[in-house]
Motif scaffolding. Structure first.
Motif, PDB file in Angstrom:
ATOM      1  N   SER A  66       2.693  -3.984  -1.726  1.00  0.00           N
ATOM      2  CA  SER A  66       2.887  -4.685  -2.995  1.00  0.00           C
ATOM      3  C   SER A  66       4.344  -4.618  -3.427  1.00  0.00           C
ATOM      4  O   SER A  66       4.986  -3.569  -3.308  1.00  0.00           O
ATOM      5  N   PRO A  67       4.890  -5.697  -3.979  1.00  0.00           N
ATOM      6  CA  PRO A  67       6.262  -5.658  -4.492  1.00  0.00           C
ATOM      7  C   PRO A  67       6.403  -4.764  -5.722  1.00  0.00           C
ATOM      8  O   PRO A  67       7.519  -4.468  -6.141  1.00  0.00           O
ATOM      9  N   LEU A  68       5.288  -4.327  -6.295  1.00  0.00           N
ATOM     10  CA  LEU A  68       5.326  -3.466  -7.467  1.00  0.00           C
ATOM     11  C   LEU A  68       5.544  -1.995  -7.114  1.00  0.00           C
ATOM     12  O   LEU A  68       5.824  -1.177  -7.990  1.00  0.00           O
ATOM     13  N   VAL A  69       5.414  -1.672  -5.846  1.00  0.00           N
ATOM     14  CA  VAL A  69       5.572  -0.274  -5.412  1.00  0.00           C
ATOM     15  C   VAL A  69       7.026   0.154  -5.552  1.00  0.00           C
ATOM     16  O   VAL A  69       7.942  -0.524  -5.093  1.00  0.00           O
ATOM     17  N   GLN A  70       7.227   1.308  -6.172  1.00  0.00           N
ATOM     18  CA  GLN A  70       8.567   1.853  -6.376  1.00  0.00           C
ATOM     19  C   GLN A  70       8.906   2.957  -5.388  1.00  0.00           C
ATOM     20  O   GLN A  70      10.078   3.240  -5.147  1.00  0.00           O
ATOM     21  N   HIS A 117      -4.963   4.549  -2.058  1.00  0.00           N
ATOM     22  CA  HIS A 117      -3.936   3.584  -1.663  1.00  0.00           C
ATOM     23  C   HIS A 117      -2.742   3.632  -2.603  1.00  0.00           C
ATOM     24  O   HIS A 117      -1.592   3.634  -2.152  1.00  0.00           O
ATOM     25  N   TYR A 118      -3.012   3.680  -3.914  1.00  0.00           N
ATOM     26  CA  TYR A 118      -1.936   3.640  -4.905  1.00  0.00           C
ATOM     27  C   TYR A 118      -2.149   4.704  -5.976  1.00  0.00           C
ATOM     28  O   TYR A 118      -3.296   5.038  -6.319  1.00  0.00           O
ATOM     29  N   VAL A 134       3.218   4.266  -6.891  1.00  0.00           N
ATOM     30  CA  VAL A 134       3.441   4.951  -5.621  1.00  0.00           C
ATOM     31  C   VAL A 134       2.352   4.505  -4.647  1.00  0.00           C
ATOM     32  O   VAL A 134       1.173   4.460  -5.008  1.00  0.00           O
ATOM     33  N   GLN A 135       2.727   4.166  -3.426  1.00  0.00           N
ATOM     34  CA  GLN A 135       1.724   3.844  -2.409  1.00  0.00           C
ATOM     35  C   GLN A 135       1.628   4.981  -1.411  1.00  0.00           C
ATOM     36  O   GLN A 135       2.638   5.531  -0.971  1.00  0.00           O
ATOM     37  N   ALA A 171      -0.910  -5.185 -13.672  1.00  0.00           N
ATOM     38  CA  ALA A 171      -0.061  -5.928 -12.732  1.00  0.00           C
ATOM     39  C   ALA A 171      -0.439  -5.616 -11.287  1.00  0.00           C
ATOM     40  O   ALA A 171      -0.496  -6.528 -10.440  1.00  0.00           O
ATOM     41  N   LEU A 172      -0.700  -4.347 -10.993  1.00  0.00           N
ATOM     42  CA  LEU A 172      -1.067  -3.962  -9.632  1.00  0.00           C
ATOM     43  C   LEU A 172      -2.417  -4.560  -9.248  1.00  0.00           C
ATOM     44  O   LEU A 172      -2.580  -5.082  -8.133  1.00  0.00           O
TER      45      LEU A 172
END
Length: 258
Positions: free
Chosen positions: A10-14, A59-60, A69-70, A123-124
């Motif tokens: 996901s592009p949301l993962v930091q 997963h997250y 976090v993934q 969002a996730l």
């Protein structure tokens, strides 16, 4: 391990926090399962899920400040659901993506989920649902699939906020006063009908006609998700009418995302 997570789905993962605790999926993904970590800190939760001997993962992880976090690739089977059941299927890990939300849980007083955290969860979820065909009524809490063991994400989790954003299945709580209600110790055809309705929605509940401890646990889990104003394991008129309305409005096979 060669399949250890190396890039985000996901592009949301930091950030990435790979864990060896995963395996091969045996079923297609058709569920999204939400949990709370139930630990004193995000660091403690991440650490335990990275230990092979713990045999637990997800997963997250969504942090209190909204960071994501993934830990496990979506293509793999994370170990977050444990002994569980939904719609007659017991291998919930194979069919689901699991999101752990940092919160100390009931043992820690079940504090409110911060707005930034919930915004990140929304969002996730929307991002995951854009890539997987998951029906609205299969966006669930851990307590839905394991009602005799789990309470998370708990009655303070804002399912209505998710639903307003196009995530999950909900109806307004039915405001019904009085009328007949059912509780532990009751038995007969009306209890059997209640159990059949809960099983039809997906809960793993035998239709026995006896309001036993498992029936109480399932009713309590249902209330935690769909009738959060009173969570007591008693099937009052408001609980039963809310369940009826959910069944009547149950979505078809279209994706959840609006």
């Amino acid at each position: 391990m060669s399949d250890l997570l190396s890039c985000a789905d996901s592009p949301l993962v930091q950030s990435l926090a790979p864990t060896p605790n995963f395996g091969a999926r045996r079923l297609p993904v058709d569920m999204l399962l939400l949990h709370y970590t139930g630990m004193e800190s995000a660091g403690a939760a991440l650490a335990i899920m990275q230990k092979p001997e713990a045999e637990v993962s997800c997963h997250y992880v969504v942090l209190e400040d909204g960071g994501v976090v993934q830990m496990v690739a979506e293509a793999h089977r994370a170990w977050h659901a444990g002994r569980a059941m939904w719609e007659g299927v017991s291998d919930i890990n194979s069919r689901s993506i699991g999101i752990e939300i940092v919160n100390p849980g009931h043992s820690g007083g079940l504090p409110p989920y911060p707005p930034a955290q919930i915004s990140a969860v929304v969002a996730l979820c929307r991002d995951i649902l854009s890539r997987h065909l998951i029906r609205a009524d299969r966006v669930l809490g851990h307590s839905d699939v394991a009602p005799d063991r789990k309470e998370d994400p708990g009655e303070r989790f804002p399912w209505d906020t998710l639903h307003e954003a196009g995530v999950g299945h909900m109806v307004p709580e039915a405001q019904v006063e009085g009328g007949r209600f059912f509780m532990p110790g009751d038995a007969g055809q009306p209890v059997e009908a209640l159990q059949a309705m809960l099983a039809l929605y997906g809960y793993g509940l035998p239709v026995s006609g006896a309001y036993d401890s498992m029936t109480e646990a399932v009713v309590r889990a249902f209330q935690r998700h769909f009738r959060r104003s009173r969570v007591d394991g008693v099937a009052d008129a408001g609980t039963i009418m809310t369940l009826r309305n959910l069944l009547l409005s149950r979505p078809g096979d279209a994706p959840v995302i609006a």
